[in-house]
Design a protein around this motif. Structure first.
Motif, PDB file in Angstrom:
ATOM      1  N   ILE A  73     -14.926 -15.077   6.836  1.00  0.00           N
ATOM      2  CA  ILE A  73     -13.954 -15.770   7.678  1.00  0.00           C
ATOM      3  C   ILE A  73     -13.985 -17.256   7.347  1.00  0.00           C
ATOM      4  O   ILE A  73     -15.047 -17.856   7.187  1.00  0.00           O
ATOM      5  CB  ILE A  73     -14.287 -15.561   9.174  1.00  0.00           C
ATOM      6  N   THR A 140      -9.422  -7.503  16.437  1.00  0.00           N
ATOM      7  CA  THR A 140      -8.525  -8.549  15.932  1.00  0.00           C
ATOM      8  C   THR A 140      -8.168  -9.502  17.069  1.00  0.00           C
ATOM      9  O   THR A 140      -8.210  -9.125  18.248  1.00  0.00           O
ATOM     10  CB  THR A 140      -7.228  -7.964  15.353  1.00  0.00           C
ATOM     11  N   ILE A 141      -7.818 -10.720  16.697  1.00  0.00           N
ATOM     12  CA  ILE A 141      -7.309 -11.705  17.657  1.00  0.00           C
ATOM     13  C   ILE A 141      -5.964 -12.180  17.136  1.00  0.00           C
ATOM     14  O   ILE A 141      -5.857 -12.653  15.999  1.00  0.00           O
ATOM     15  CB  ILE A 141      -8.258 -12.900  17.815  1.00  0.00           C
ATOM     16  N   ILE A 156      -8.818 -15.498  22.764  1.00  0.00           N
ATOM     17  CA  ILE A 156     -10.153 -15.299  22.174  1.00  0.00           C
ATOM     18  C   ILE A 156     -11.091 -14.677  23.206  1.00  0.00           C
ATOM     19  O   ILE A 156     -11.865 -13.763  22.900  1.00  0.00           O
ATOM     20  CB  ILE A 156     -10.726 -16.634  21.652  1.00  0.00           C
ATOM     21  N   THR A 160     -13.675 -11.256  23.050  1.00  0.00           N
ATOM     22  CA  THR A 160     -15.058 -11.646  22.749  1.00  0.00           C
ATOM     23  C   THR A 160     -15.833 -11.908  24.044  1.00  0.00           C
ATOM     24  O   THR A 160     -15.246 -11.968  25.126  1.00  0.00           O
ATOM     25  CB  THR A 160     -15.073 -12.941  21.901  1.00  0.00           C
ATOM     26  N   TYR A 211      -5.942 -12.283  13.212  1.00  0.00           N
ATOM     27  CA  TYR A 211      -7.214 -12.453  12.513  1.00  0.00           C
ATOM     28  C   TYR A 211      -8.107 -11.240  12.726  1.00  0.00           C
ATOM     29  O   TYR A 211      -8.480 -10.929  13.858  1.00  0.00           O
ATOM     30  CB  TYR A 211      -7.924 -13.715  13.019  1.00  0.00           C
ATOM     31  N   PHE A 213     -11.679  -9.222  12.414  1.00  0.00           N
ATOM     32  CA  PHE A 213     -13.101  -9.560  12.376  1.00  0.00           C
ATOM     33  C   PHE A 213     -13.900  -8.287  12.119  1.00  0.00           C
ATOM     34  O   PHE A 213     -13.702  -7.268  12.794  1.00  0.00           O
ATOM     35  CB  PHE A 213     -13.532 -10.230  13.681  1.00  0.00           C
ATOM     36  N   GLU A 222     -17.354 -19.269  13.776  1.00  0.00           N
ATOM     37  CA  GLU A 222     -16.727 -18.435  12.744  1.00  0.00           C
ATOM     38  C   GLU A 222     -15.293 -18.100  13.127  1.00  0.00           C
ATOM     39  O   GLU A 222     -14.380 -18.130  12.292  1.00  0.00           O
ATOM     40  CB  GLU A 222     -17.524 -17.142  12.554  1.00  0.00           C
ATOM     41  N   ILE A 223     -15.083 -17.790  14.390  1.00  0.00           N
ATOM     42  CA  ILE A 223     -13.750 -17.429  14.871  1.00  0.00           C
ATOM     43  C   ILE A 223     -12.794 -18.614  14.742  1.00  0.00           C
ATOM     44  O   ILE A 223     -11.692 -18.493  14.186  1.00  0.00           O
ATOM     45  CB  ILE A 223     -13.811 -16.951  16.332  1.00  0.00           C
TER      46      ILE A 223
END
Length: 379
Positions: A73, A140-141, A156, A160, A211, A213, A222-223
């Motif tokens: 990422i 995914t986001i 997010i 998470t 995105y 992950f 990282e995100i």
């Protein structure tokens, strides 16, 4: 002629012959040196041509054995090129970098890929952009276009363990911003970090995209870094256009955010951008409602006259020019609209209830359309 002059004349003649011979030798040497230089330069250029041509071809057209390649990422084009070269998928990372740059490619996705040495650069780029990976993402986001920082923090938080409040604190942490500035010096500048007029330094800097992950619990850094890296990569392809317009990344993102927030599904973003350019040229305030709502920190369908009195550097009814920073993130369409706006004489626009945008060149014409499409709709 007397006897004394004869030897002198002969001596001069011999010297002349010697100089002519020296001149011939010098010309030969110069010619040889010049020829060698031409051959060297030509050989170097020719060698470079064949080297680049070779580097653009597959490493081994007959080798279809998959190689597991992990793209972390936040990886930029340079780091992706290095990973591919080290994995034996491409011949030269620098050639890959310029291949991507000259073809205006972007949108590479992190993940674990199955790639082969027989793949062409086009096939590799397509794979990295489409996200065709070996395994499914853990989650995914999705960051929609036109989202503000607090909305992105909420997205997010949904996927998470991090809370929206903690995410916003991270996004405004001075130490974290300094780290980003070192990693992306042209994007996250010291002026951006230290500008006290800016509400949130990273507003507009988290690019709208989906995105994936592949870790169950990636770190918050990282995100966020993946989203900022994507903005950096997208803007890199417009460096020449920004230089032509004497516009840096911050100004482009700020301008594009206004277009993004004003645009509807039926709107022509290039035309909206032209209205803003025309008003700036005439030193008229932009008077765009989304900046007022951003200053108020509210989400409303319409602004009222009392809202326009808010004291804020973001209030474009009171402050001329662009606001100090973006008011939301902007997609590629809005970014391109700012760099390649329509040519028009319009100074006003408004959107009717069905999303159609109506443009006017004069205030009188604008007020007529306002009465027709806005006032009548309320009634």
């Amino acid at each position: 002629m007397n006897k004394n002059q004869q030897p002198k004349k002969e001596a001069l003649y011999h010297k002349l012959l010697e100089r002519q011979e020296e001149a011939k030798v010098i010309r030969k040497i110069v010619g040889i040196v010049a020829l060698v230089l031409v051959l060297l330069i030509g050989g170097t250029a020719l060698g470079g041509y064949f080297y680049v041509k070779s580097a653009l071809k597959p490493v081994d057209p007959k080798d279809n054995k998959p190689v597991k390649v992990e793209i972390p990422i936040g990886s930029g084009v340079t780091s992706i090129g290095n990973i591919l070269e080290e994995s034996g998928i491409i011949k030269n990372s620098l050639v890959f970098k310029y291949f991507v740059k000259f073809n205006n490619e972007s949108g590479f996705q992190a993940g674990a890929y199955d790639l082969t040495p027989s793949m062409t650069l086009n096939e590799i780029v397509t794979s990295l952009k489409s996200g065709k990976v070996m395994k499914d993402a853990e989650f995914t986001i999705t960051v929609p276009e036109g989202y503000q920082l607090n909305q992105i923090a909420d997205e997010i938080a949904k996927e998470t363990p991090f809370k929206s409040k903690d995410i916003m604190e991270k996004l405004n942490n001075k130490e974290y911003l300094e780290q980003l500035s070192k990693k992306y010096p042209k994007l996250i500048t010291k002026d951006l970090i230290n500008n006290k007029k800016i509400k949130y330094p990273l507003e507009g800097y988290l690019y709208p995209a989906t995105y994936p992950f592949y870790e169950k619990e990636p770190s918050l850094e990282e995100i966020l870094d993946g989203m900022i890296s994507q903005t950096n990569d997208v803007l890199a392809q417009f460096n020449a256009s920004m230089m032509e317009k004497e516009m840096d990344s911050h100004k482009l993102l700020t301008f594009a955010s206004l277009v993004e927030e004003e645009a509807t599904k039926k709107a022509d973003r290039g035309r909206i951008a032209s209205v803003f350019y025309n008003r700036l040229e005439k030193e008229m305030p932009l008077q765009t409602d989304p900046t007022v709502l951003y200053a108020l920190g509210k989400h409303k369908s319409r602004t009222v006259y009392d809202d326009l009195d808010v004291e804020s550097p973001y209030n474009t009814y009171k402050v001329k020019g662009l606001p100090p920073g973006p008011i939301a993130n902007a997609g590629i369409t809005s970014i391109k609209a700012v760099l390649e706006p329509d040519h028009s004489e319009y100074l006003y626009f408004l959107a009717s209830k069905d999303g159609t945008v109506h443009y006017s060149e004069t205030l009188e014409e604008h007020n007529k359309k306002k009465a027709k499409y806005i006032t009548n709709e309320k009634e």
